[in-house]
Design a protein around this motif. Structure first.
Motif, mmCIF file in Angstrom:
data_model
loop_
_atom_site.group_PDB
_atom_site.id
_atom_site.type_symbol
_atom_site.label_atom_id
_atom_site.label_comp_id
_atom_site.label_asym_id
_atom_site.label_seq_id
_atom_site.Cartn_x
_atom_site.Cartn_y
_atom_site.Cartn_z
ATOM 1 N N GLY A 1 0.806 -1.157 -0.079
ATOM 2 C CA GLY A 1 0.010 0.067 0.067
ATOM 3 C C GLY A 1 0.961 1.346 -0.188
ATOM 4 O O GLY A 1 0.203 2.398 -0.154
ATOM 5 N N GLY A 2 1.962 1.134 0.216
ATOM 6 C CA GLY A 2 2.900 2.162 0.122
ATOM 7 C C GLY A 2 3.307 2.912 -0.964
ATOM 8 O O GLY A 2 2.894 2.125 -2.209
ATOM 9 N N SER A 3 4.080 3.882 -1.126
ATOM 10 C CA SER A 3 4.514 4.562 -2.513
ATOM 11 C C SER A 3 6.101 4.573 -2.380
ATOM 12 O O SER A 3 6.823 4.633 -1.223
ATOM 13 N N THR B 1 17.757 -0.809 -9.058
ATOM 14 C CA THR B 1 17.337 -0.283 -8.090
ATOM 15 C C THR B 1 16.483 -1.247 -7.354
ATOM 16 O O THR B 1 15.629 -1.702 -8.123
ATOM 17 N N GLN B 2 16.631 -1.762 -6.177
ATOM 18 C CA GLN B 2 15.609 -2.805 -5.601
ATOM 19 C C GLN B 2 14.523 -2.281 -4.954
ATOM 20 O O GLN B 2 14.808 -1.432 -3.991
ATOM 21 N N VAL B 3 13.502 -2.871 -5.028
ATOM 22 C CA VAL B 3 12.151 -2.590 -4.289
ATOM 23 C C VAL B 3 11.755 -3.563 -3.713
ATOM 24 O O VAL B 3 11.558 -4.830 -4.342
ATOM 25 N N ALA B 4 11.333 -3.706 -2.471
ATOM 26 C CA ALA B 4 10.714 -4.771 -1.629
ATOM 27 C C ALA B 4 9.743 -4.328 -1.107
ATOM 28 O O ALA B 4 9.696 -3.287 -0.179
ATOM 29 N N VAL B 5 8.676 -5.115 -1.258
ATOM 30 C CA VAL B 5 7.190 -4.669 -0.854
ATOM 31 C C VAL B 5 6.970 -5.633 0.138
ATOM 32 O O VAL B 5 6.649 -6.764 -0.083
ATOM 33 N N VAL B 6 6.923 -5.291 1.608
ATOM 34 C CA VAL B 6 7.181 -6.664 2.627
ATOM 35 C C VAL B 6 5.923 -6.018 3.748
ATOM 36 O O VAL B 6 6.390 -4.860 3.938
ATOM 37 N N ALA B 7 5.221 -6.884 4.232
ATOM 38 C CA ALA B 7 4.571 -6.548 5.310
ATOM 39 C C ALA B 7 5.274 -6.398 6.659
ATOM 40 O O ALA B 7 6.213 -6.965 6.829
#
Length: 123
Positions: free
Chosen positions: A15-17, A117-123
């Protein structure tokens, strides 16, 4: 010598940006096609969004309007605004450019690449 340098990757909650940036040197963002790709280990590199010389924007897959691509000609930079991030958006994101006005989906059509560039979407 062309150099593309991405930044802005981070770890965020669902849900973040995030806003990714790509600064170009030796390559004019206003004159050719630019794109964002992403890749997860073991998978093919896939296109996220592209923007051509005339600012025509194309999508590689359905993003439900969550991502936006833009460029700043004065800063010679490309951006990717990512909203409502999902765990499946986790990947290494790459900025890419090609020596032509129009864009294609295949990564083989792009001559210039950033380091990612690394993007990690984790709870």
């Amino acid at each position: 010598q062309v150099q593309l340098a991405e930044s802005g990757g981070d770890s965020v909650q669902p849900g973040g940006s995030l806003r990714l940036s790509c600064v170009s040197s030796g390559y004019h963002v206003s004159k050719s096609c630019l794109a964002w790709f992403r890749q997860v280990p073991g998978s093919k590199r896939e296109i996220v969004l592209s923007i051509d010389k005339y600012d025509l924007i194309e999508y590689g897959e359905s993003l439900e309007g969550r991502f936006t691509i833009s460029k700043d000609k004065t800063k010679n930079s490309l951006y990717l605004q990512m909203n409502f991030l999902k765990p499946e958006d986790s990947a290494t994101y790459y900025c890419a450019g090609r020596n032509y006005e129009s864009c294609f989906r295949s990564p083989t059509e792009y001559q210039y690449w950033g380091q990612g560039t690394q993007v990690a979407v984790v709870a």
